[in-house]
Every structure is written in C-alpha cells, then in structure tokens.
Design an enzyme around this catalytic site. Structure first.
Site, mmCIF file in Angstrom:
data_model
loop_
_atom_site.group_PDB
_atom_site.id
_atom_site.type_symbol
_atom_site.label_atom_id
_atom_site.label_comp_id
_atom_site.label_asym_id
_atom_site.label_seq_id
_atom_site.Cartn_x
_atom_site.Cartn_y
_atom_site.Cartn_z
ATOM 1 N N THR A 232 0.873 -1.169 0.000
ATOM 2 C CA THR A 232 0.000 0.000 0.000
ATOM 3 C C THR A 232 0.910 1.219 0.000
ATOM 4 O O THR A 232 2.119 1.118 0.198
ATOM 5 C CB THR A 232 -0.889 0.043 1.263
ATOM 6 O OG1 THR A 232 -0.056 -0.033 2.414
ATOM 7 C CG2 THR A 232 -1.884 -1.102 1.280
ATOM 8 N N LYS A 235 0.381 3.800 4.473
ATOM 9 C CA LYS A 235 0.688 3.496 5.879
ATOM 10 C C LYS A 235 2.000 4.206 6.245
ATOM 11 O O LYS A 235 2.024 5.427 6.227
ATOM 12 C CB LYS A 235 0.735 1.983 6.064
ATOM 13 C CG LYS A 235 -0.610 1.329 5.689
ATOM 14 C CD LYS A 235 -0.573 -0.152 5.886
ATOM 15 C CE LYS A 235 -1.846 -0.831 5.782
ATOM 16 N NZ LYS A 235 -2.639 -1.139 4.769
ATOM 17 N N ARG A 241 -4.235 6.824 -0.236
ATOM 18 C CA ARG A 241 -4.718 5.453 -0.063
ATOM 19 C C ARG A 241 -4.602 4.737 -1.407
ATOM 20 O O ARG A 241 -5.346 5.041 -2.338
ATOM 21 C CB ARG A 241 -6.203 5.428 0.312
ATOM 22 C CG ARG A 241 -6.603 6.232 1.504
ATOM 23 C CD ARG A 241 -7.921 5.735 2.017
ATOM 24 N NE ARG A 241 -7.730 4.409 2.558
ATOM 25 C CZ ARG A 241 -7.112 4.163 3.701
ATOM 26 N NH1 ARG A 241 -6.655 5.140 4.430
ATOM 27 N NH2 ARG A 241 -6.966 2.939 4.138
HETATM 28 N N1 PLP Z 1 -1.645 -6.062 3.002
HETATM 29 C C1 PLP Z 1 -1.424 -5.748 4.282
HETATM 30 C C2 PLP Z 1 -0.268 -6.380 5.005
HETATM 31 C C3 PLP Z 1 -2.267 -4.868 4.947
HETATM 32 O O1 PLP Z 1 -2.067 -4.573 6.233
HETATM 33 C C4 PLP Z 1 -3.350 -4.290 4.227
HETATM 34 C C5 PLP Z 1 -4.281 -3.345 4.841
HETATM 35 O O2 PLP Z 1 -4.380 -3.122 5.985
HETATM 36 C C6 PLP Z 1 -3.539 -4.666 2.900
HETATM 37 C C7 PLP Z 1 -2.666 -5.552 2.316
HETATM 38 C C8 PLP Z 1 -4.712 -4.193 2.108
HETATM 39 O O3 PLP Z 1 -4.670 -2.871 1.790
HETATM 40 P P1 PLP Z 1 -5.985 -2.083 1.322
HETATM 41 O O4 PLP Z 1 -6.777 -1.834 2.558
HETATM 42 O O5 PLP Z 1 -5.416 -0.849 0.711
HETATM 43 O O6 PLP Z 1 -6.706 -2.952 0.348
#
Ligand code: PLP
Length: 421
Positions: A232, A235, A241
């Site tokens: 992503t 974070k 986002r």
């Molecule tokens: N992968 C990990 C390790 C995550 O912590 C998250 C989201 O919290 C995602 C993928 C998914 O991201 P998104 O919410 O942008 O779909």
C-alpha cells in the site's frame, strides 16, 4: 505566513454539498483533536492531497503509458511514467506497476499473475497478524485458492520459521506470502526465500505496513529475495490510499496483464499522481529522519507499557507497531478501544496470537506510531500517551478516567497540530 493548518480548500464543496462539507470539516476536527494510533493510518502531505483532488480524476487511461485505449493521454502518461520510475528508484526494483487501486488489488493481481485458481498459497494466518488477502476463507484468496496458514511461536510471539518450512515441505505451495498487518518484528525475507526455493514456490512479499521503513533502509529489504512485492502507499509510506507492485523484470508482462485488463479497468490517474509525489517525498533525507523517529516512538511506547505491567506480544517491537495483549486483564480489546476513544485516543481492537476471544471482541489492541510522528511527536509525547493508556486500562473505572484525561489529550494535540511537510 505559510498555512500550516490541515484545512483543504473546500469552499466549492461547502456551496455545492453542505452535508459532505460538514462531514469533511468534522473529520478535520477529529483528526486534529484525537491522538491517532491506528498503525495503518497516517497524514499525507498537502502535495499528495492536492494531486488526489486534481483534474486528473477526470481522465480515462485504460492501458499503460504509450499503449492506451483512450486518446488524450499524453499528460497522464507523463504522470504514470514518473510514478513508475520513482517507485523503481526508491526501492531499487527492476519493474513497478503503480495502477493497483489499493493493497488488496495489488495482492490479487500478483496471485492472478503467478498461479492458477485452485493453486496453493501459504500465508500468515489473519489471527496471528497476517492479512485477509493472504488466504483467509472469507476473502478471494481463500476462496479461489487452497490456503494454508503459518503463524508465530506461542512462547516467543516471533514468526515460527520452522513451522513455515514444515508446512511448505508438507503442502508444497505454489506461492509463499511473507508480510503482515499486525506483526511487530523484523521479517527475514532471506529465510523465506530459502524455504520457497526448497519447495519450488514463488516468494511474494506484502510490505504494505513497512514500506516506509524499507524505503528508509530501516527494515531488511525484500527486493533481493522476492519474485513479487505488493504494497500500500498510505501506511508508513505516508502517501494516498492506494497500492503498487514491484517485481523482477521477467514478470512485467504477466503482472501488467493481471492488473489491466485482469482485475481493473481505468487507472485512477489522480491517485497515481499522488503516489508519484509520495515516492518523491520518500526519497528525501527528512523522510528517513521521520522513519527513525517512528521507530524510536514505537520502541519508547512498548518499553513503557512493559514497565507499567502490560503485556506486549513478543516482548517489544522492531517496527512502527505493537500488539498489547489484554487477555490477562479481564476485558476485551473492544472495550479497551471504546474506553480509549472516550479520551480521544484512537486505536483498533486486534486479535492476538492464540486468542480465545472472537475477532469482534478480540484479546488485544494494535498501536502504531506513524501518525503521531507525522505530527512531530517525539519519545516524550509518545511515552505520555502510553502512560495515559495504561492509566485508563488499569483504572477501576476506565470510562471515568478516560473522560478525565480527555482535555489533557486534546492539550497535547494542540501542541502538535496536524500539518504536513
Ligand atoms: N496487506 C497488508 C499487510 C495490509 O495490512 C493491508 C491493509 O491493511 C492490505 C494488504 C490491504 O490494503 P488495502 O486496505 O489498501 O486494500
């Protein structure tokens, strides 16, 4: 004077849609008056948000730079080429795809590109800190694929690499996913590579949480080891986002095809522009300093929790987050989250490894420092917040204690206004 408040130029919105304008204004106030400890959240810069709100939102651009299905793509081509080049430079990768709308789509595209439906995925269990997209049965990854899960060692709370190897040998997965949403320790990608090679599996790394730390050289680098990397951008990386993929050049064609036309239509060009801006910001020395402080704040908080008698899963943290295990304290993560919210402290309930409570109640809470660090808070403020959390959770009347601390929390927020660099 430079405007350092967090207010976007929403005057057109105020006139056109007072209800949405009101909600945006309230969210601005909430963000300013609350201590944000959700480990997956952060405050993006004005430049990132300006790109997100730009005219690029109006442009269709199915395809890739230089090979679009629509005319008029000359400027969005520039934007996407910059985003790709910067992603590759920032992480030292051979190839990047910056079109995934979010992290889940990045993960889906990689699985689509790498294996056939019915193939086998070995990922970290959601209940031990993994993500839904790593093989959970309620997610496409557990529905379209055979999913097997590994976890952490019950005694240490550290990733159980011996279990990963044993499961890999037993199950012969097509792909192994390394990466987590709620794991506070460094991940040894070389160890995962070794296991993947032993069983002839692809290695995919999901660095969504730790991408900012990796960009700053503060977490071991997955690029030399992984076939595919998903992330992503919102974070620790502090962008909009969204999501992106890195991979070895030999997988470029299959990843591109899996993203479009495989699982997405038109890319969100305004968000791709914002990703390009975030990648540029992440190359600055100030960003590296910021990530150093993210780690220092998390470490200071974890130490304080432990000193004050709370259990931190695995006994501490190497990254931006930690899990507080409240299972011995007689209340749930849900209750803790609600009490802390009454003091304007925002966290999320989280299952802890080997949790006896349901996910809706959860035995713990997850705490992260990316957002408070973006406000300029350092160890002193981080420890103060940890201290308030302990005071509330250990109190005989947590709700009342939370209420009595609220003005102090707001006072700290006033000292560190949400403004961005
Ligand atoms: N992968 C990990 C390790 C995550 O912590 C998250 C989201 O919290 C995602 C993928 C998914 O991201 P998104 O919410 O942008 O779909």
């Amino acid at each position: 004077m430079k405007n350092t408040t967090f207010e976007p130029p929403v005057s057109h919105l105020a006139e056109a849609d007072p209800e949405i304008y009101g909600a945006v204004e309230s969210e601005i106030r909430r963000q300013n008056e609350n201590v944000e400890l959700i480990a997956s959240e952060n405050y993006s810069s004005f430049a990132v948000r300006e790109s997100c709100g730009s005219v690029l939102t109006d442009k269709y651009a199915e395809g890739y730079p230089g090979r679009r299905w629509y005319g008029g793509c000359e400027w969005v081509d520039e934007v996407e080429k910059l985003a790709i080049a910067r992603a590759c430079k920032l992480f030292g990768a051979e190839y990047a795809n910056v079109q995934p709308h979010a992290g889940s789509q990045a993960n889906m595209a990689i699985l689509m590109a790498a294996i056939r439906p019915g193939g086998k995925v070995l990922g970290m269990s959601l209940s031990h800190g993994g993500h839904l997209t790593h093989g959970h049965k309620r997610n496409f990854s557990g529905d379209l694929y055979q999913a097997v899960s590994y976890g952490v060692d019950e005694q240490t709370g550290f990733l159980d690499y011996r279990q990963v190897r044993r499961l890999a040998e037993q199950e012969n997965p097509d792909i192994i996913i390394a990466g987590a949403s709620a794991y506070s320790r460094k991940i040894d990608f070389g160890h995962f590579r070794d296991i993947a090679d032993q069983v002839g599996a692809y290695l995919m790394v999901d660095m969504a949480h730790i991408a900012g730390l990796i960009a700053a050289g503060l977490h071991p680098d997955p690029v030399p080891y992984a076939d595919f990397i998903a992330s992503t951008t919102h974070k620790t990386l502090r962008g909009p986002r969204s999501g992106f993929i890195l991979a070895r050049r030999k997988y470029a064609e299959s990843i591109d095809a899996a993203v479009f036309p495989g699982i997405q239509g038109g890319p969100l060009m305004h968000v791709i522009a914002a990703k390009a801006v975030a990648f540029k910001e992440a190359m600055s020395p100030a960003f590296a300093d910021y990530q150093v402080q993210v780690l220092a704040n998390a470490d200071a908080m974890a130490r304080h929790f432990i000193e004050r008698g709370l259990r931190v899963v695995s006994g501490g943290t190497d990254n931006h987050l930690m899990l507080l295990d409240l299972s011995g304290n007689g209340f749930s993560g849900r209750e803790a989250t609600e009490w802390l919210a009454a003091a304007n402290i925002t966290v999320n309930k989280n299952v802890i490894p080997f949790d006896k409570r349901s996910p809706a109640e959860a035995g713990g809470i997850r705490i992260g420092t990316p957002a408070i660090t973006s406000r300029g808070m350092k160890e002193k403020a981080a420890v103060q917040i940890a201290d308030w959390i302990v005071e509330i959770l250990m109190s005989k009347d947590p709700e009342e204690t939370a209420g009595s601390l609220r003005s102090k929390v707001k006072g700290l927020c006033d000292e560190f206004p949400v403004h961005c660099c």
